[in-house]
Design a protein around this motif. Structure first.
Motif, PDB file in Angstrom:
ATOM      1  N   MET A 180      31.737  35.105  40.869  1.00 17.00           N
ATOM      2  CA  MET A 180      31.411  33.696  40.582  1.00 17.00           C
ATOM      3  C   MET A 180      31.658  32.772  41.767  1.00 17.00           C
ATOM      4  SD  MET A 180      32.901  33.164  36.702  1.00 17.00           S
ATOM      5  CE  MET A 180      34.460  33.983  36.884  1.00 17.00           C
ATOM      6  N   ARG A 181      32.577  33.172  42.645  1.00  9.30           N
ATOM      7  CA  ARG A 181      33.146  32.253  43.618  1.00  9.30           C
ATOM      8  C   ARG A 181      32.128  31.529  44.495  1.00  9.30           C
ATOM      9  NH1 ARG A 181      36.627  34.683  48.302  1.00  9.30           N
ATOM     10  NH2 ARG A 181      34.482  35.107  48.937  1.00  9.30           N
ATOM     11  N   ASP A 182      31.124  32.257  44.995  1.00 10.42           N
ATOM     12  CA  ASP A 182      30.204  31.652  45.962  1.00 10.42           C
ATOM     13  C   ASP A 182      29.374  30.519  45.379  1.00 10.42           C
ATOM     14  OD1 ASP A 182      31.251  33.396  47.721  1.00 10.42           O
ATOM     15  OD2 ASP A 182      29.532  34.763  47.775  1.00 10.42           O
ATOM     16  N   LEU A 183      29.266  30.461  44.069  1.00  8.45           N
ATOM     17  CA  LEU A 183      28.472  29.391  43.460  1.00  8.45           C
ATOM     18  C   LEU A 183      29.205  28.058  43.466  1.00  8.45           C
ATOM     19  CD1 LEU A 183      26.807  31.224  40.417  1.00  8.45           C
ATOM     20  CD2 LEU A 183      25.860  30.772  42.686  1.00  8.45           C
ATOM     21  N   VAL A 184      30.519  28.076  43.640  1.00  5.54           N
ATOM     22  CA  VAL A 184      31.279  26.811  43.638  1.00  5.54           C
ATOM     23  C   VAL A 184      30.920  25.937  44.849  1.00  5.54           C
ATOM     24  CG1 VAL A 184      33.574  25.739  43.643  1.00  5.54           C
ATOM     25  CG2 VAL A 184      33.108  27.662  42.127  1.00  5.54           C
ATOM     26  N   PRO A 185      31.028  26.461  46.088  1.00  6.88           N
ATOM     27  CA  PRO A 185      30.593  25.628  47.224  1.00  6.88           C
ATOM     28  C   PRO A 185      29.107  25.257  47.156  1.00  6.88           C
ATOM     29  CG  PRO A 185      31.691  27.635  47.990  1.00  6.88           C
ATOM     30  CD  PRO A 185      31.600  27.746  46.514  1.00  6.88           C
ATOM     31  N   LEU A 186      28.299  26.107  46.540  1.00  3.37           N
ATOM     32  CA  LEU A 186      26.857  25.834  46.462  1.00  3.37           C
ATOM     33  C   LEU A 186      26.537  24.662  45.533  1.00  3.37           C
ATOM     34  CD1 LEU A 186      24.218  27.008  47.553  1.00  3.37           C
ATOM     35  CD2 LEU A 186      24.125  28.512  45.559  1.00  3.37           C
ATOM     36  N   PHE A 187      27.183  24.615  44.365  1.00  2.00           N
ATOM     37  CA  PHE A 187      26.827  23.598  43.361  1.00  2.00           C
ATOM     38  C   PHE A 187      27.868  22.485  43.195  1.00  2.00           C
ATOM     39  CE2 PHE A 187      24.323  27.226  41.757  1.00  2.00           C
ATOM     40  CZ  PHE A 187      23.073  26.631  41.737  1.00  2.00           C
TER      41      PHE A 187
END
Ligand SMILES: *Cc1c(COP(=O)(O)O)cnc(C)c1O
Length: 489
Positions: A293-300
């Motif tokens: 899940m982690r990479d979606l945090v900086p993205l969104f």
């Protein structure tokens, strides 16, 4: 099954029937405006009988929602002044992380700007085309995020869940046989997770029991399916377990919260309901799930140490989560709702029982049996109550639904007027006023008619659509109000 124990405040009265008692004092106040009924008529006409389109300057008691408008504690507002402004590595975030770990004993934490952002990340990561997601009941934003990723929802609530009148203490339970059936029919490979929603919002803030949670867990483990817990209303669910489930009377809130979190593989929540006024969290004990899940945090959302929240919101949230451990703090909202629901029920006004976590729900079809469902009784009741009291509730019925492919209205299972009780915001006399005006409206219900669309948007019509009263019933209702109340506001 446990009987539904009486749930007023823990303080007993000597010379009168027990009342919920505010265990806090008010130190900051906001002036409210109660306008004359003629001005309220103009306001609701302009809003097209849609309470979302009313301004708070025309509203007396705002019972639209509990989202982002709960009262904060002095300790929360004080903490906001100590916020450490930093893009990365903020000490405020470190304090929040420590607090979440203590509360849920989950090692890996992702911050997000609100609950639906957590749902976006969880759904994008785990839901793909053709997937099936069993759950006790949907929440609007949850459903949207699962469906946009190609998933299908299975609401496997028990027969008790949608009954208006019930004394079942855990209407939010999952029906275990239905769960087994969904798994047998669609296969484990198509079920990425089972979703449990604490204090199931859309069926009246109704909790599930720890026993039910354990049964769901046993099935999930047998099939190797993970459990996702929507913990937005977990404080109240834990409180109801302590109040209503045998074996938990002497447990602390902290113990119950830990036990609930331990059953789930992923816990997420909207801090607009739990703890403060903005923000959200996803947490898990699994490094593997975290990595997915982690990479979606900086993205969104934003960097991993703020996730779209301001540091001030982060501080308020950290303190608010700590206060969730205090059952005298948490019980304020459920005990006021319980009192309100009992009083309204005793007056013969149709209301969802037992009282739940976030507000009271009036059964509009029972209240206005002469208004056909095609004429939107819950919307009409919301408009009528605002007109005669300045109280703003929310329609949860057919207007909140959508039309089918042929353009026909899909009539809702239930037509409810929701009166939300933002936590610690209203006093007992304001509740008494609400009960009094509801009773007057109930005694004059024959005067209330239906609604018809003036301007109907294609998507999310309940947010922005406008309707007209069918006939001149609002004028007749106003005339009767003037006759009975004279020049009262
Ligand atoms: C409010 C809510 C959400 C969505 O949270 P937002 O902060 O409004 O995006 C999700 N689940 C439940 C149970 C809620 O009550």
């Amino acid at each position: 099954m446990e009987s539904n124990k009486k749930q007023t405040a823990m303080v007993k009265f000597y010379n009168r029937e027990d009342l919920p008692l505010e265990l806090h004092k008010v130190r900051v106040v906001q002036k409210l405006f109660l306008k004359p009924i003629e001005e309220r008529l103009q306001a609701i006409e302009e809003a097209g009988y849609n309470t979302f389109l009313l301004s708070t300057k025309d509203t007396f008691l705002d019972m639209l929602t509990d989202s982002g408008c709960n009262a904060m504690s002095d300790r929360q507002t004080a903490a906001m002044m100590l916020a450490d402004d930093a893009y990365a590595g903020s000490q405020s975030y470190e304090r929040l992380e420590k607090r979440v770990k203590a509360l849920f004993a989950k090692e890996y934490i992702l911050p997000v700007h609100q609950g639906r952002a957590a749902e976006n990340i969880i759904s994008q990561t785990f839901v793909s085309e053709g997937d099936q997601i069993p759950m006790n009941y949907h929440f609007t934003t949850t459903k949207a995020h699962i469906e946009i990723n190609g998933g299908t929802l299975h609401e496997i609530y028990t027969d008790e869940a949608l009954k208006i009148k019930s004394d079942h203490p855990f209407k939010g339970n999952i029906d275990i046989q239905k769960l087994e059936r969904v798994i047998a029919e669609y296969g484990v490979e198509n079920i990425p997770f089972i979703r449990l929603e604490a204090s199931t919002n859309l069926i009246g803030g109704q909790p599930f029991s720890m026993e039910n949670m354990r049964q769901v867990k046993a099935v999930a483990d047998r099939h190797g399916i993970m459990i996702v817990l929507d913990a937005s209303l977990i404080g109240e669910n834990a409180y109801f377990i302590k109040q209503r489930e045998s074996g938990y009377e002497n447990s602390t809130m902290g113990q119950i919260l830990l036990e609930m979190a331990d059953i789930a593989d992923i816990v997420y929540f909207s801090a607009r309901k739990l703890s403060s006024s903005r923000g959200g969290i996803i947490c898990t004990g699994s490094e593997e799930l975290y990595d997915k899940m982690r990479d979606l945090v900086p993205l969104f959302e934003g960097f991993l140490t703020y996730g779209g929240m301001s540091v001030r919101e982060i501080e308020a949230m950290a303190v608010g989560l700590e206060e969730t451990l205090d059952d005298q703090m948490i019980n304020q909202s459920p005990s006021f709702i319980d009192y309100f629901v009992r009083r309204v029920d005793a007056l013969g006004i149709p209301v969802v029982t037992p009282g739940g976590a976030l507000g009271a729900h009036i059964d509009a079809m029972g209240f206005l049996p002469h208004v056909p469902q095609e004429d939107y009784p819950a919307g009409a009741l919301a408009g009528a109550l605002f007109l005669i009291s300045g109280i703003r509730g929310m329609e949860r019925g057919t207007i909140s639904s959508v039309r089918d492919a042929e353009g026909k209205d899909v009539l809702a299972d239930v037509e409810l007027l929701r009166l939300a009780f933002p936590r610690r915001v209203f006093t007992l006399s304001q509740l008494e006023y609400t009960i009094d005006r509801l009773k007057w409206l109930f005694d004059n219900r024959d005067l209330v008619g239906g609604l018809v669309w003036r301007d109907e948007p294609k998507v999310l019509r309940f947010f922005l659509g406008r309707l007209d009263a069918k006939g001149d019933w609002p004028i007749r209702l106003m005339e009767k109000f003037r006759k009975d109340f004279g020049d009262s506001l």
